[in-house]
Design a protein around this motif. Structure first.
Motif, mmCIF file in Angstrom:
data_model
loop_
_atom_site.group_PDB
_atom_site.id
_atom_site.type_symbol
_atom_site.label_atom_id
_atom_site.label_comp_id
_atom_site.label_asym_id
_atom_site.label_seq_id
_atom_site.Cartn_x
_atom_site.Cartn_y
_atom_site.Cartn_z
ATOM 1 N N THR A 120 0.904 -1.069 0.106
ATOM 2 C CA THR A 120 -0.038 0.071 0.043
ATOM 3 C C THR A 120 0.865 1.221 0.116
ATOM 4 O O THR A 120 1.363 1.725 1.058
ATOM 5 N N ASP A 121 1.101 1.630 -1.125
ATOM 6 C CA ASP A 121 2.036 3.054 -1.457
ATOM 7 C C ASP A 121 1.863 4.057 -0.687
ATOM 8 O O ASP A 121 2.388 4.815 0.049
ATOM 9 N N TRP A 122 0.390 4.197 -0.765
ATOM 10 C CA TRP A 122 -0.231 5.778 -0.039
ATOM 11 C C TRP A 122 0.059 5.629 1.470
ATOM 12 O O TRP A 122 0.401 6.500 2.192
ATOM 13 N N ALA A 123 -0.085 4.480 2.082
ATOM 14 C CA ALA A 123 0.122 4.164 3.338
ATOM 15 C C ALA A 123 1.752 4.207 4.040
ATOM 16 O O ALA A 123 2.027 4.852 4.985
ATOM 17 N N ARG A 124 2.464 3.510 3.143
ATOM 18 C CA ARG A 124 3.909 3.591 3.319
ATOM 19 C C ARG A 124 4.367 5.089 3.275
ATOM 20 O O ARG A 124 5.305 5.321 4.180
ATOM 21 N N LYS A 125 3.853 5.919 2.457
ATOM 22 C CA LYS A 125 4.459 7.088 2.254
ATOM 23 C C LYS A 125 4.137 7.924 3.342
ATOM 24 O O LYS A 125 4.720 8.775 3.941
ATOM 25 N N LYS A 126 3.091 7.671 4.094
ATOM 26 C CA LYS A 126 2.538 8.335 5.217
ATOM 27 C C LYS A 126 3.476 8.036 6.544
ATOM 28 O O LYS A 126 3.987 8.975 7.146
ATOM 29 N N GLU A 139 6.682 6.809 6.273
ATOM 30 C CA GLU A 139 7.910 7.204 6.067
ATOM 31 C C GLU A 139 7.922 8.716 6.268
ATOM 32 O O GLU A 139 8.975 9.257 6.782
ATOM 33 N N ASP A 140 6.951 9.388 5.823
ATOM 34 C CA ASP A 140 7.043 10.869 6.217
ATOM 35 C C ASP A 140 6.940 11.461 7.570
ATOM 36 O O ASP A 140 7.787 12.026 8.174
#
Length: 85
Positions: A64-70, A72-73
């Motif tokens: 889940t790319d969008w969750a990973r980005k959150k 990581e940010d």
């Protein structure tokens, strides 16, 4: 021309706070610093709220790319706050 592209890529990586940091290490850091309960409240991901584990979270975040980005940010912001004192 190829060397110039390699230099640009190397410069970008030097400025990337996630360069060389594994997702598992990010999760370990966040769990130790904030705990599963806080992460579950902040993100409301099932892998953080229902029987949380690093393995289940890794499976979810890798898919889940969008969750990973959150996540990581949030990790980058946490590291920056820690460095500032």
């Amino acid at each position: 021309m190829e060397k110039e592209n390699d230099l640009n890529s190397a410069e970008k990586q030097l400025n990337n706070p996630l360069h060389g940091v594994r997702l598992a290490d990010i999760l370990d850091y966040l769990v130790k610093k904030h705990g599963w309960e806080y992460l579950g409240d902040r993100f409301n991901f099932r892998c953080f709220t229902h029987d949380p584990s690093v393995n289940s979270s890794l499976k979810f975040l890798r898919k889940t790319d969008w969750a990973r980005k959150k996540v990581e940010d949030f990790y980058v912001k946490s590291i920056e706050r820690e460095r500032r004192g």
